[in-house]
Design a protein around this motif. Structure first.
Motif, PDB file in Angstrom:
ATOM      1  N   UNK A   9       0.828  -1.210   0.000  1.00 33.21           N
ATOM      2  CA  UNK A   9       0.000   0.000   0.000  1.00 33.21           C
ATOM      3  C   UNK A   9       0.863   1.262   0.000  1.00 33.21           C
ATOM      4  N   UNK A  10       1.883   1.278   0.846  1.00 24.82           N
ATOM      5  CA  UNK A  10       2.796   2.422   0.903  1.00 24.82           C
ATOM      6  C   UNK A  10       3.557   2.563  -0.405  1.00 24.82           C
ATOM      7  N   UNK A  11       3.992   1.436  -0.954  1.00 29.52           N
ATOM      8  CA  UNK A  11       4.713   1.452  -2.225  1.00 29.52           C
ATOM      9  C   UNK A  11       3.857   2.073  -3.330  1.00 29.52           C
ATOM     10  N   UNK A  12       2.615   1.623  -3.469  1.00 27.93           N
ATOM     11  CA  UNK A  12       1.726   2.184  -4.500  1.00 27.93           C
ATOM     12  C   UNK A  12       1.524   3.685  -4.298  1.00 27.93           C
ATOM     13  N   UNK A  13       1.401   4.099  -3.056  1.00 28.64           N
ATOM     14  CA  UNK A  13       1.230   5.520  -2.758  1.00 28.64           C
ATOM     15  C   UNK A  13       2.462   6.325  -3.194  1.00 28.64           C
ATOM     16  N   UNK A  14       3.651   5.819  -2.891  1.00 33.06           N
ATOM     17  CA  UNK A  14       4.885   6.514  -3.278  1.00 33.06           C
ATOM     18  C   UNK A  14       5.045   6.567  -4.795  1.00 33.06           C
ATOM     19  N   UNK A  15       4.621   5.519  -5.478  1.00 37.43           N
ATOM     20  CA  UNK A  15       4.688   5.519  -6.941  1.00 37.43           C
ATOM     21  C   UNK A  15       3.713   6.550  -7.505  1.00 37.43           C
ATOM     22  N   UNK A  16       2.497   6.600  -6.965  1.00 38.12           N
ATOM     23  CA  UNK A  16       1.510   7.600  -7.427  1.00 38.12           C
ATOM     24  C   UNK A  16       2.003   9.028  -7.187  1.00 38.12           C
ATOM     25  N   UNK A  17       2.705   9.233  -6.077  1.00 38.24           N
ATOM     26  CA  UNK A  17       3.243  10.557  -5.743  1.00 38.24           C
ATOM     27  C   UNK A  17       4.516  10.863  -6.538  1.00 38.24           C
ATOM     28  N   UNK A  18       4.989   9.885  -7.297  1.00 38.09           N
ATOM     29  CA  UNK A  18       6.214   9.974  -8.085  1.00 38.09           C
ATOM     30  C   UNK A  18       7.455  10.152  -7.201  1.00 38.09           C
ATOM     31  N   UNK A  19       7.372   9.638  -5.968  1.00 38.50           N
ATOM     32  CA  UNK A  19       8.532   9.625  -5.082  1.00 38.50           C
ATOM     33  C   UNK A  19       9.431   8.442  -5.416  1.00 38.50           C
ATOM     34  N   UNK A  20       8.869   7.440  -6.103  1.00 37.84           N
ATOM     35  CA  UNK A  20       9.624   6.287  -6.596  1.00 37.84           C
ATOM     36  C   UNK A  20       9.407   6.243  -8.097  1.00 37.84           C
ATOM     37  N   UNK A  21      10.516   6.258  -8.851  1.00 35.63           N
ATOM     38  CA  UNK A  21      10.430   6.258 -10.312  1.00 35.63           C
ATOM     39  C   UNK A  21      11.155   5.081 -10.952  1.00 35.63           C
ATOM     40  N   UNK A  22      12.100   4.486 -10.223  1.00 41.20           N
ATOM     41  CA  UNK A  22      12.970   3.459 -10.799  1.00 41.20           C
ATOM     42  C   UNK A  22      13.123   2.289  -9.835  1.00 41.20           C
ATOM     43  N   UNK A  23      13.505   1.139 -10.386  1.00 40.65           N
ATOM     44  CA  UNK A  23      13.783  -0.033  -9.567  1.00 40.65           C
ATOM     45  C   UNK A  23      15.102  -0.636 -10.009  1.00 40.65           C
ATOM     46  N   UNK A  24      15.789  -1.271  -9.068  1.00 38.77           N
ATOM     47  CA  UNK A  24      17.066  -1.884  -9.381  1.00 38.77           C
ATOM     48  C   UNK A  24      17.175  -3.277  -8.787  1.00 38.77           C
ATOM     49  N   UNK A  25      18.178  -4.010  -9.247  1.00 38.19           N
ATOM     50  CA  UNK A  25      18.457  -5.358  -8.773  1.00 38.19           C
ATOM     51  C   UNK A  25      19.681  -5.293  -7.865  1.00 38.19           C
ATOM     52  N   UNK A  26      19.523  -5.743  -6.622  1.00 40.75           N
ATOM     53  CA  UNK A  26      20.593  -5.634  -5.625  1.00 40.75           C
ATOM     54  C   UNK A  26      21.891  -6.296  -6.058  1.00 40.75           C
ATOM     55  N   UNK A  27      21.799  -7.484  -6.647  1.00 44.72           N
ATOM     56  CA  UNK A  27      23.000  -8.251  -6.954  1.00 44.72           C
ATOM     57  C   UNK A  27      23.687  -7.799  -8.233  1.00 44.72           C
ATOM     58  N   UNK A  28      22.903  -7.608  -9.290  1.00 46.79           N
ATOM     59  CA  UNK A  28      23.507  -7.217 -10.570  1.00 46.79           C
ATOM     60  C   UNK A  28      23.816  -5.721 -10.635  1.00 46.79           C
ATOM     61  N   UNK A  29      23.249  -4.963  -9.713  1.00 46.54           N
ATOM     62  CA  UNK A  29      23.508  -3.515  -9.590  1.00 46.54           C
ATOM     63  C   UNK A  29      23.102  -2.737 -10.842  1.00 46.54           C
TER      64      UNK A  29
END
Length: 67
Positions: A9-29
């Protein structure tokens, strides 16, 4: 933001607010857009989120398109 450390729920809210725009993979960086197919198939435990390209690169991640 570690995907394991945020509820959906928090994640979707942050995406809607455009506070989160990108995602990454921890291992492959590598990182990319949230709608990237590889990113959508990524295991939750390996996914991290970023607000900007500057943030991702500053944390040592490379853009998936430039790898």
């Amino acid at each position: 933001i570690d995907h394991d450390q945020i509820d959906d729920r928090t994640l979707r809210s942050l995406i809607r607010q455009r506070a989160i725009l990108l995602a990454g993979h921890k291992t492959s960086r590598v990182f990319g857009r949230l709608d990237c197919r590889q990113g959508q198939r990524m295991q939750r435990s390996n996914r991290v989120f970023f607000a900007s390209t500057i943030e991702a690169k500053g944390l040592g991640f490379a853009h998936a398109g430039s790898v």
